[in-house]
Design a protein around this motif. Structure first.
Motif, PDB file in Angstrom:
ATOM      1  N   CYS A  99       0.856  -1.185   0.000  1.00 41.83           N
ATOM      2  CA  CYS A  99       0.000   0.000   0.000  1.00 41.83           C
ATOM      3  C   CYS A  99       0.887   1.228   0.000  1.00 41.83           C
ATOM      4  O   CYS A  99       1.495   1.569   1.004  1.00 41.83           O
ATOM      5  CB  CYS A  99      -0.923   0.004   1.220  1.00 41.83           C
ATOM      6  N   THR A 103       0.254   2.078  -5.249  1.00 40.68           N
ATOM      7  CA  THR A 103      -0.765   1.037  -5.077  1.00 40.68           C
ATOM      8  C   THR A 103      -1.480   1.306  -3.764  1.00 40.68           C
ATOM      9  O   THR A 103      -1.150   0.727  -2.740  1.00 40.68           O
ATOM     10  CB  THR A 103      -0.115  -0.357  -5.012  1.00 40.68           C
ATOM     11  N   CYS A 105      -4.605   1.778  -0.954  1.00 41.86           N
ATOM     12  CA  CYS A 105      -5.914   1.351  -0.476  1.00 41.86           C
ATOM     13  C   CYS A 105      -6.792   2.602  -0.439  1.00 41.86           C
ATOM     14  O   CYS A 105      -6.274   3.720  -0.488  1.00 41.86           O
ATOM     15  CB  CYS A 105      -5.823   0.713   0.907  1.00 41.86           C
TER      16      CYS A 105
ATOM     17  N   VAL B 134     -13.225   3.156  -4.611  1.00 39.87           N
ATOM     18  CA  VAL B 134     -12.822   1.846  -5.126  1.00 39.87           C
ATOM     19  C   VAL B 134     -13.343   1.663  -6.549  1.00 39.87           C
ATOM     20  O   VAL B 134     -12.653   1.125  -7.415  1.00 39.87           O
ATOM     21  CB  VAL B 134     -13.335   0.716  -4.214  1.00 39.87           C
ATOM     22  N   TYR B 139      -8.080   2.546  -6.577  1.00 36.08           N
ATOM     23  CA  TYR B 139      -7.701   2.070  -5.256  1.00 36.08           C
ATOM     24  C   TYR B 139      -7.945   0.589  -5.125  1.00 36.08           C
ATOM     25  O   TYR B 139      -8.792   0.012  -5.806  1.00 36.08           O
ATOM     26  CB  TYR B 139      -8.461   2.845  -4.183  1.00 36.08           C
ATOM     27  N   ARG B 140      -7.236   0.012  -4.202  1.00 34.36           N
ATOM     28  CA  ARG B 140      -7.212  -1.426  -4.061  1.00 34.36           C
ATOM     29  C   ARG B 140      -7.739  -1.808  -2.686  1.00 34.36           C
ATOM     30  O   ARG B 140      -7.328  -1.255  -1.675  1.00 34.36           O
ATOM     31  CB  ARG B 140      -5.764  -1.869  -4.202  1.00 34.36           C
ATOM     32  N   ASP B 143      -4.919  -7.283  -1.225  1.00 35.70           N
ATOM     33  CA  ASP B 143      -3.699  -7.608  -1.945  1.00 35.70           C
ATOM     34  C   ASP B 143      -4.022  -8.439  -3.173  1.00 35.70           C
ATOM     35  O   ASP B 143      -5.095  -9.027  -3.275  1.00 35.70           O
ATOM     36  CB  ASP B 143      -2.742  -8.357  -1.007  1.00 35.70           C
ATOM     37  N   LEU B 144      -3.089  -8.528  -4.078  1.00 37.90           N
ATOM     38  CA  LEU B 144      -3.342  -9.176  -5.349  1.00 37.90           C
ATOM     39  C   LEU B 144      -3.493 -10.692  -5.292  1.00 37.90           C
ATOM     40  O   LEU B 144      -4.348 -11.233  -5.986  1.00 37.90           O
ATOM     41  CB  LEU B 144      -2.202  -8.851  -6.323  1.00 37.90           C
ATOM     42  N   ALA B 148      -6.784 -11.044  -9.545  1.00 35.09           N
ATOM     43  CA  ALA B 148      -6.571  -9.598  -9.538  1.00 35.09           C
ATOM     44  C   ALA B 148      -7.766  -8.873 -10.140  1.00 35.09           C
ATOM     45  O   ALA B 148      -8.086  -7.754  -9.773  1.00 35.09           O
ATOM     46  CB  ALA B 148      -5.306  -9.248 -10.302  1.00 35.09           C
TER      47      ALA B 148
END
Lengths: 150, 150
Positions: A99, A103, A105, B134, B139-140, B143-144, B148
């Motif tokens: 993060c 990348t 969040c 999101v 934004y993520r 985790d991948l 994905a």
DNA sequence: ACTCCTTAGGATATCCATGTCCGATTATAT
DNA sequence: ATATAATCGGACATGGATATCCTAAGGAGT
């Protein structure tokens, strides 16, 4: 929120030691009594702080722990990096392994500036300062339960 | 630092649910897969959020979880008060049971303003907002490792 | 040398957050 | 009715932080 019990004990103990005359070893038992903390557990923590170079220890009569030369200027950030581990300041608030600005969040860009404030505060406070604050008598290093008088 | 795993899972799951069409129940299994989180454990967390009134649950075919009417506006602070307990915002950073302006630990007056920033940030962020963030794809939420692609 | 006091360190115990498992319950579709 | 699919809820397992216990090692006083 924020700190493990171990870190809390460590910080309390270090501040207490910093309030004592430098060079005169402080007994683990005295610290534990003063802070109202389990003494065997505290001993482990202090031993660890010795290994990490913050404290000196002396066995036998007149033994005990004292701050190593020059360590009065240690910041809380340095202490917590030892007790919480080096990743302490790097974790994502949502727990993501990756993060960063690249990348992120969904909380990242709101969280980063707040985290900066936290870290700045921790960098700013030194054992010496905190010890002086305690010595004014205006602040309390532990709860009252046991013996209220120092 | 700051949040328990349970709270992290809860927030992630709530945001994810908020990104899904309202009224259409989302499967626990789907959330767990998407977030790469243990599904049995997540189920407990979601069930708890139901009891607390944030989510609705439906059993059987076409079952699942969805945000209760009006709960899109819920702030993270509200969520964390449920998952971390009501004392979440009240704890002393050194762990003292009693620590207020009147009976302060040596960090108190430096810590309070920083804590205010944290709480303000948490009050400010809503599930709806985070979900929208999101949905932009910038934004993520996890985790991948697994899949994905959404 | 001996004793006493202290830290050092390993082994063990306890607690709690986290995680797993399984059967019961409820709802839908056929 | 039956089969299927999902949550519900209790019991159980695991791991790590916290805490305790006991013996060894080291230093000071007599």
């Amino acid at each position: 929120m924020v700190l493990s019990r171990t870190s809390q004990y460590a910080v309390q103990a270090l501040i207490y030691i910093a309030t004592q005359p430098p060079g005169e070893p402080v007994l683990n038992r005295d610290i534990a009594d003063r802070l109202n903390v389990p003494s065997a557990y505290l001993a482990k923590i202090l031993q660890n702080l010795c290994k990490q170079g913050l404290l000196d220890s002396f066995r036998g009569r007149l033994g005990g722990f004292c701050l190593r030369e020059g360590m009065h200027k240690t910041s809380l950030m340095q202490v917590l990096t030892l007790t919480e581990g080096p990743a302490f300041s790097k974790n994502c608030i949502l727990g993501l392994k990756e993060c960063s600005d690249a990348t992120a969040c969904p909380m990242h860009f709101k969280w980063v500036p707040v985290k900066k404030k936290i870290l700045a505060m921790l960098e700013d406070m030194t054992l010496e300062e905190l010890a002086k604050a305690v010595q004014t008598g205006k602040y309390r290093l532990a709860d009252l339960p046991t013996g209220a008088l120092a």
